[in-house]
Scaffold this motif. Sequence first.
Motif, short mmCIF file in Angstrom:
data_model
loop_
_atom_site.label_atom_id
_atom_site.label_comp_id
_atom_site.label_asym_id
_atom_site.label_seq_id
_atom_site.Cartn_x
_atom_site.Cartn_y
_atom_site.Cartn_z
N GLY A 71 -1.31 11.56 5.36
CA GLY A 71 -1.65 11.43 3.95
C GLY A 71 -0.72 10.48 3.23
O GLY A 71 -1.14 9.70 2.36
N MET A 72 0.58 10.50 3.60
CA MET A 72 1.55 9.63 2.96
C MET A 72 1.23 8.16 3.21
O MET A 72 1.27 7.32 2.31
CB MET A 72 2.97 9.93 3.47
N VAL A 73 0.94 7.82 4.47
CA VAL A 73 0.62 6.43 4.82
C VAL A 73 -0.68 6.00 4.14
O VAL A 73 -0.78 4.87 3.64
CB VAL A 73 0.52 6.27 6.35
N THR A 74 -1.65 6.90 4.08
CA THR A 74 -2.92 6.58 3.40
C THR A 74 -2.69 6.31 1.93
O THR A 74 -3.19 5.32 1.37
CB THR A 74 -3.91 7.75 3.57
N ASP A 75 -1.92 7.19 1.27
CA ASP A 75 -1.62 7.01 -0.15
C ASP A 75 -0.82 5.73 -0.39
O ASP A 75 -1.06 5.00 -1.36
CB ASP A 75 -0.84 8.21 -0.68
N LEU A 76 0.14 5.46 0.49
CA LEU A 76 0.96 4.26 0.34
C LEU A 76 0.09 3.00 0.43
O LEU A 76 0.26 2.06 -0.37
CB LEU A 76 2.05 4.23 1.41
N ALA A 77 -0.81 2.98 1.39
CA ALA A 77 -1.70 1.82 1.55
C ALA A 77 -2.56 1.62 0.30
O ALA A 77 -2.71 0.48 -0.18
CB ALA A 77 -2.58 2.01 2.77
N SER A 78 -3.10 2.71 -0.23
CA SER A 78 -3.93 2.62 -1.43
C SER A 78 -3.13 2.12 -2.63
O SER A 78 -3.60 1.27 -3.40
CB SER A 78 -4.55 3.98 -1.75
N GLU A 79 -1.90 2.65 -2.77
CA GLU A 79 -1.08 2.27 -3.92
C GLU A 79 -0.57 0.84 -3.81
O GLU A 79 -0.49 0.12 -4.82
CB GLU A 79 0.07 3.27 -4.05
N LEU A 80 -0.25 0.39 -2.60
CA LEU A 80 0.15 -1.01 -2.42
C LEU A 80 -1.02 -1.94 -2.70
O LEU A 80 -0.84 -3.03 -3.25
CB LEU A 80 0.68 -1.22 -1.00
N SER A 81 -2.21 -1.50 -2.33
CA SER A 81 -3.41 -2.28 -2.63
C SER A 81 -3.59 -2.44 -4.13
O SER A 81 -3.92 -3.53 -4.62
CB SER A 81 -4.64 -1.60 -2.02
N GLU A 82 -3.33 -1.33 -4.86
CA GLU A 82 -3.40 -1.39 -6.32
C GLU A 82 -2.34 -2.33 -6.89
O GLU A 82 -2.59 -3.08 -7.84
CB GLU A 82 -3.21 0.01 -6.91
N LEU A 83 -1.16 -2.28 -6.28
CA LEU A 83 -0.04 -3.08 -6.78
C LEU A 83 -0.31 -4.58 -6.67
O LEU A 83 0.09 -5.35 -7.55
CB LEU A 83 1.24 -2.72 -6.03
N VAL A 84 -0.96 -4.99 -5.59
CA VAL A 84 -1.18 -6.43 -5.37
C VAL A 84 -2.54 -6.90 -5.88
O VAL A 84 -2.80 -8.11 -5.93
CB VAL A 84 -1.04 -6.78 -3.88
N HIS A 85 -3.41 -5.96 -6.26
CA HIS A 85 -4.75 -6.36 -6.72
C HIS A 85 -4.65 -7.03 -8.10
O HIS A 85 -3.99 -6.50 -9.00
CB HIS A 85 -5.67 -5.14 -6.79
N PRO A 86 -5.29 -8.17 -8.27
CA PRO A 86 -5.17 -8.90 -9.55
C PRO A 86 -5.76 -8.17 -10.74
O PRO A 86 -5.38 -8.43 -11.88
CB PRO A 86 -5.94 -10.21 -9.27
N HIS A 87 -6.69 -7.25 -10.51
CA HIS A 87 -7.34 -6.56 -11.63
C HIS A 87 -6.75 -5.18 -11.91
O HIS A 87 -7.22 -4.48 -12.80
CB HIS A 87 -8.84 -6.43 -11.37
N ALA A 88 -5.76 -4.77 -11.11
CA ALA A 88 -5.18 -3.44 -11.28
C ALA A 88 -3.94 -3.50 -12.16
O ALA A 88 -3.20 -4.48 -12.15
CB ALA A 88 -4.81 -2.84 -9.92
N GLU A 89 -3.73 -2.44 -12.93
CA GLU A 89 -2.57 -2.37 -13.81
C GLU A 89 -1.35 -1.92 -13.02
O GLU A 89 -1.39 -0.91 -12.30
CB GLU A 89 -2.84 -1.38 -14.95
#
Length: 241
Positions: free
Chosen positions: A157-175
């Motif tokens: 779950g930690m790795v899954t959450d980390l991947a999702s949150e890193l995706s949000e961090l680098v996504h141009p449309h995410a805050e």
Amino acid sequence: MLREIPGQRSLKKNLMLASSTASVAGMTNVVGVMAFLSFVSNITGHVATLAGKITEQNMAEVYTVAYWLFMFFFGAFISNFIVRSFDYKSTYFAHGMPIILEIVILLGVAVYGNDVYNGSEFQREAATGAVLFCMGLQNGLVSRISGGLIKTSHLTGMVTDLASELSELVHPHAEKTRALREKIYIRLTVIGFFIGGGILGGLLFNMIGMATFFVIPLVLITILLYDVYPVILHRMLKSFK
């Protein structure tokens, strides 16, 4: 570290809780594999094994794996029950009791492993169940304290959450919020200290064997003392005035 409740915890306290308990989980898991030839926190793997043994109709193994799964579940159940029962009295007392119970059981495993354990199948299965119970206690407590943010032995779950949150961090449309960055720091801390604890546990087991189970509770004791030490120091200083 244990006093604060969800919603009132600082990033520093969450990182300290994550690092200390993840290192314990990593050490315990690796030492459990080396001592008893079985993972003591890999619930996903045990569930898959259970399904496989049911398919093979290997009932002896089915009962064993079901016992292991129950022990982890029961540990988390007991942890939450203790917190709910004593939270009204003292947050520190309620949150500290599962840690104390974990320390006692791990010390019991250490004594058993050094003085009694002979490698028999029954002893291996029983000892693995005891350590799984400890991991359930710890995981249930840490998850409750952190509001579900930290799960020290649930790396899938930690790795899954980390991947999702890193995706949000680098996504141009995410805050890019502060809360998002803090979550990433915590995920990385859990994963890093779990690995570090596992390496340390493996090195210690190669040097001192089953006595490594005496070392693990020392980390848990520091978690307990972190909160109580300032209170004791304050009372001592007050008494001298």
